[in-house]
Design a protein around this motif. Structure first.
Motif, PDB file in Angstrom:
ATOM      1  N   VAL A   1      17.356   2.088   6.342  1.00  0.00           N
ATOM      2  CA  VAL A   1      17.994   1.667   7.592  1.00  0.00           C
ATOM      3  C   VAL A   1      17.152   2.021   8.806  1.00  0.00           C
ATOM      4  N   ALA A   2      16.793   3.272   8.936  1.00  0.00           N
ATOM      5  CA  ALA A   2      16.213   3.733  10.195  1.00  0.00           C
ATOM      6  C   ALA A   2      14.702   3.554  10.233  1.00  0.00           C
ATOM      7  N   GLY A   3      14.187   3.505  11.458  1.00  0.00           N
ATOM      8  CA  GLY A   3      12.742   3.527  11.680  1.00  0.00           C
ATOM      9  C   GLY A   3      11.988   2.531  10.829  1.00  0.00           C
ATOM     10  N   SER A   4      11.008   3.037  10.114  1.00  0.00           N
ATOM     11  CA  SER A   4      10.113   2.144   9.377  1.00  0.00           C
ATOM     12  C   SER A   4      10.578   1.903   7.950  1.00  0.00           C
ATOM     13  N   LYS A   5      11.832   2.267   7.620  1.00  0.00           N
ATOM     14  CA  LYS A   5      12.330   2.131   6.237  1.00  0.00           C
ATOM     15  C   LYS A   5      11.384   2.888   5.299  1.00  0.00           C
ATOM     16  N   ASN A   6      11.303   4.170   5.530  1.00  0.00           N
ATOM     17  CA  ASN A   6      10.321   4.996   4.845  1.00  0.00           C
ATOM     18  C   ASN A   6      10.913   5.526   3.534  1.00  0.00           C
ATOM     19  N   LEU A   7      10.600   4.864   2.436  1.00  0.00           N
ATOM     20  CA  LEU A   7      11.140   5.259   1.139  1.00  0.00           C
ATOM     21  C   LEU A   7      10.705   6.674   0.772  1.00  0.00           C
ATOM     22  N   SER A   8       9.513   7.043   1.193  1.00  0.00           N
ATOM     23  CA  SER A   8       8.999   8.367   0.844  1.00  0.00           C
ATOM     24  C   SER A   8       9.857   9.468   1.456  1.00  0.00           C
ATOM     25  N   ARG A   9      10.237   9.292   2.724  1.00  0.00           N
ATOM     26  CA  ARG A   9      11.064  10.339   3.347  1.00  0.00           C
ATOM     27  C   ARG A   9      12.466  10.335   2.746  1.00  0.00           C
TER      28      ARG A   9
ATOM     29  N   ASP B   1       0.827  -1.215   0.000  1.00  0.00           N
ATOM     30  CA  ASP B   1       0.000   0.000   0.000  1.00  0.00           C
ATOM     31  C   ASP B   1       0.860   1.262   0.000  1.00  0.00           C
ATOM     32  N   MET B   2       0.304   2.333  -0.599  1.00  0.00           N
ATOM     33  CA  MET B   2       1.046   3.582  -0.685  1.00  0.00           C
ATOM     34  C   MET B   2       0.046   4.746  -0.614  1.00  0.00           C
ATOM     35  N   PRO B   3      -0.452   5.054   0.579  1.00  0.00           N
ATOM     36  CA  PRO B   3      -1.457   6.115   0.677  1.00  0.00           C
ATOM     37  C   PRO B   3      -0.877   7.490   0.352  1.00  0.00           C
ATOM     38  N   PHE B   4      -1.711   8.315  -0.291  1.00  0.00           N
ATOM     39  CA  PHE B   4      -1.303   9.673  -0.654  1.00  0.00           C
ATOM     40  C   PHE B   4      -1.346  10.567   0.579  1.00  0.00           C
ATOM     41  N   VAL B   5      -0.270  11.322   0.800  1.00  0.00           N
ATOM     42  CA  VAL B   5      -0.241  12.220   1.974  1.00  0.00           C
ATOM     43  C   VAL B   5       0.106  13.651   1.585  1.00  0.00           C
TER      44      VAL B   5
END
Lengths: 319, 467
Positions: A280-288, A69-73
């Motif tokens: 690497v860090a946290g939730s592996k947030n590709l968006s950030r 999933d990839m919700p729009f933010v």
């Protein structure tokens, strides 16, 4: 009127210029030119355009590693990143790393190019040897440097202590105050040959009689450099500085392999921070991670524009 | 005063005038240098990193991805037996052992999943919980049961991590529990005996043995990102804390956890019994410290023991001098615990065109003889996920393996413990290294660092659960 009659009435073909159909028709060479450009354009769009647009796209969503999933933010990720100190600290470190690295590379590269431009025995071998740091795979080079810096092997410390340059071993990669200089040393070692060879290419065509004339005018070595060599290589130097600035700003391999951004965040530059956010860090947030990459883009554009402006204004002054 | 020299314009003839060596000579030299560089690049510093099998065009192929194990023998064995399994069913098995960290492997898997190019068989690693839950893995309960029955049943940690709602999705190869590698000879010389009765006795030895001027340190724990969880988390457990409670609530800023972080960072900042470079060791930093004699003990999975067995050390008889044990207990009331990586397990892509054949390959790899041989190839890096394998003499008689089996395996816990494994508990892992470095390098108090870690993990959970 028939076509033949029209041609008779307008033998010079001037009517064709106002004919809407003729105005839309492109010359054959133009059509061929566009057709030949299409593969290159498609490649550029595919290899550069698509990933760039995709990075912007996912930066507007919440995309976690491996999650479907990839919700729009919207701009939420940008607000989050820009409101955290991490981004600004990383930007500061990146600018520091880039400015210092490029400045040192220019100095060492110029000095090397001047030496290699002189006639002396073994010059050919030296020219080849200078290229080696640049030709070595980064992994091999950085792992070797890490071995030199390592606190158990202590190779570099041993040499420096024996040479009476330091009294106690330095923790090159473990102390925040030394980690960034260590990364700069390795980056400079890898990058200065590019300047040396590029500037050498700019110096080589300068004929000896220019230096001879300058000597006759009473110019010492510094003045010959300032008023003969430097103006001749300046355009090349500026191109090299621009390219090196972009490469150094985006430098990932050297820092990641050497320190992984540590100790703490002492060597966490923007590319490292982007990678850490994404993988690497946290939730592996590709968006950030993508936000970091996207925000890097305008910074680089500004840098390049400034450099171009500097080059243009100098060329105008010279003209 | 030197005269000002004007810039002299060059004409075209002057620009092309030859000077010293010709351009051709220069280009030739550059070409030689380039060739030398290419030759250097062509000489790998490490063994080949990917095992790829050449497959005849007409043969059906099963693709299999695994991360590269620390001990390359495991990969070789895995590859060889996968080929054997393939031959029996008329398939070739293309095994790729991919180097890099778990994160990098997960990134590759993630990209392959999005592109629809996941291999038939793969090890989902840190993405296990996600892939099991979002339907990318094929349920393989039948194989799970068969394999379990063949070798005495699955270890509870394997069941926790690789089943979902009672259904098996991945077959666990084994565990890599973290344990102390201790120089028994140095401990005895310092007047202590093993095992240490508690953490304070271990610290007392560290203080007695450390000689910073000689670059010798009693303890060798990591304070950076790699290996961070395996150090701090068991210590938190020993202090009576935990990262989560059983309901999965984050409890990182509890007093017990803060006390554990304080004790751990004091080893570095106050007692100075660990090497200063430990704050930025890469993954192998403590391995190297132990193998070169810089540190008298290291907490790590058995890759150190495996290296000692292979003789990758200048220290004579290091194997005989090595004692293995879990973290010492904090107090008798709170016994020792240790952490294990959840393990490298293999499952099947739900979109695979050959699900039955892929299951046959897994059955073959987990058949008792082949499985036990794979454990032996691990040279103490891997410990079985199947209980019957512990009866093999390699684990029941070998001095060091026996120490691990008796003292470490019964108390090992996975990184999500005591919460039920979830995506955000298995992907969250870098807070510990960050917390320790925030105290050591940035001067935060243990309470502040743990609060920050708490917020990082809370943010990770929020990212997954959508707020």
């Amino acid at each position: 009127m028939t076509q033949a009659g029209a041609e008779r009435a307008d033998p010079g073909g001037t009517r064709g210029l106002t004919d809407p159909k003729s105005r839309l028709r492109l010359p054959t060479e133009t059509v061929l030119g566009i057709a030949l450009m299409i593969p290159a354009l498609a490649t550029i769009i595919g290899l550069i355009g698509y990933p760039t647009l995709y990075a912007i796209w996912i930066s507007l969503h919440t995309k976690l590693l491996a999650v479907r999933d990839m919700p729009f933010v919207g701009l939420e990720n940008y607000v989050t990143v820009l409101s955290q100190g991490n981004f600004w600290h990383a930007l500061g470190r990146t600018i520091y790393f880039t400015v210092v690295s490029v400045a040192i590379k220019v100095c060492i590269g110029m000095a090397t190019a001047l030496v290699l431009n002189e006639n002396w025995p073994g010059r050919g071998l030296a020219r080849a040897a200078v290229l080696l740091p640049w030709a070595l795979p980064p992994l091999t080079a950085v792992v070797t440097w890490r071995f030199l810096f390592n606190d158990t092997t202590n190779v570099l410390n041993y040499i420096l202590i024996k040479a009476h340059l330091i009294e106690k071993p330095i923790l090159w990669l473990a102390k925040a105050e030394y980690a960034m200089p260590s990364a700069i040393i390795v980056g400079v070692w890898q990058g200065f040959p590019f300047f040396a060879i590029t500037l050498l290419a700019g110096l080589s065509p300068i004929p000896d009689n220019l230096y001879d004339a300058a000597k006759v005018d009473g110019a010492g070595i510094i003045h010959r450099f300032l008023y003969v060599s430097l103006p001749a290589v300046f355009p090349v130097l500026m191109v090299a500085v621009t390219l090196s600035t972009i490469w150094t700003f985006n430098q990932f391999t050297v820092i990641w392999l050497l320190t992984q951004g540590g100790p703490g965040e002492a060597t966490t530059t923007l590319p490292i921070a982007a990678y850490q956010q994404a993988f690497v860090a946290g939730s592996k947030n590709l968006s950030r991670g993508a936000v970091y990459a996207v925000l890097t883009f305008p910074v680089l554009v500004i840098l390049v524009l400034l450099l171009n402006h500097f080059i243009s204004s100098r060329e105008e002054t010279e003209a | 005063m030197a005269e000002k020299v004007s810039v002299i314009e060059m004409n075209d003839d002057q620009r092309s005038a030859p000077k010293g060596h010709s351009r051709r000579q220069f280009l030739r030299t550059a070409a030689i240098a380039g060739g030398a560089g290419l030759l250097t690049a062509a000489c790998p510093a490490q063994p080949p990193q990917t095992v790829t099998v050449e497959v005849p065009a007409e043969q059906m192929v099963l693709r299999m991805w695994t991360t590269r194990f620390f001990n390359p023998n495991i990969n070789l064995h895995l590859n060889e037996e996968a080929q054997n399994a393939g031959r029996a069913i008329g398939f070739a098995v293309d095994v790729q052992a991919i180097p890099g960290s778990f994160q990098e492997f997960a990134a590759k898997l993630s990209a392959a999943a999005e592109a629809g190019t996941l291999p038939d068989i793969f090890s989902p690693q840190i993405a296990t919980q996600i892939f099991m839950r979002d339907g990318r893995m094929l349920p393989i309960q039948e194989v799970w049961d068969e394999v379990g029955e063949g070798l005495g049943g699955w270890h509870p940690t394997a069941e926790r991590n690789f089943t979902l709602d009672g259904v098996g999705y991945c077959l666990d190869i084994g565990f890599a529990p973290a344990f102390m590698h201790i120089r028994e000879d140095l401990v005895e010389e310092a007047g202590f005996s093993l095992p240490f009765s508690d953490l304070e006795e271990m610290l007392a030895f560290g203080l007695a043995y450390t000689n910073a001027d000689e670059n010798l340190y009693g303890l060798g724990f990591a304070y950076g990102l790699p290996d961070d969880l395996m150090h701090l988390q068991p210590l938190m457990w020993a202090f009576g804390g935990a990262a989560f409670n059983e309901e999965g609530d984050i409890t990182l800023d509890s007093p017990e956890n803060i006390e554990a972080l304080q004790w751990y960072t004091d080893l570095y900042t106050v007692h100075e019994v660990v090497p200063p470079a430990a704050v930025n060791w890469e993954g192998g930093g403590n391995n190297q410290g132990y193998l070169t004699g810089q540190i008298a003990m290291a907490m790590n999975p058995g890759s150190i023991l495996a290296a000692v067995r292979r003789g990758d050390t200048p220290i004579e008889d290091l194997l005989d001098k090595t004692y293995v044990a879990p973290w010492p207990q904090r107090t008798p009331e709170v016994g020792p615990q240790t952490q294990t990586e959840a393990g490298q397990a293999f499952g099947i892509n739900k979109e695979s065109q050959f699900p039955d054949e892929a299951q046959d390959v897994l059955r073959h790899l987990w058949s008792p003889d082949i499985y036990i041989k794979m454990m032996q190839m691990g040279q103490s890096y891997l410990f079985p996920a199947l209980m019957g394998a512990y009866e093999d003499p390699y684990f029941s008689e070998d001095r060091w393996n026996k120490q691990v089996v008796e003292n470490v395996v019964p108390i090992m816990r996975d990184e999500s413990w005591p919460a039920t494994p979830a995506p955000w508990t298995s992907l969250w892992g870098t807070w510990a290294g960050k917390a320790t470095s925030r105290v050591i390098l940035d001067g935060l108090s243990a309470a502040e660092a743990m609060k920050e870690a708490h917020d990082i993990v809370a943010q990770a959970r929020e990212d997954f659960l959508g707020g």
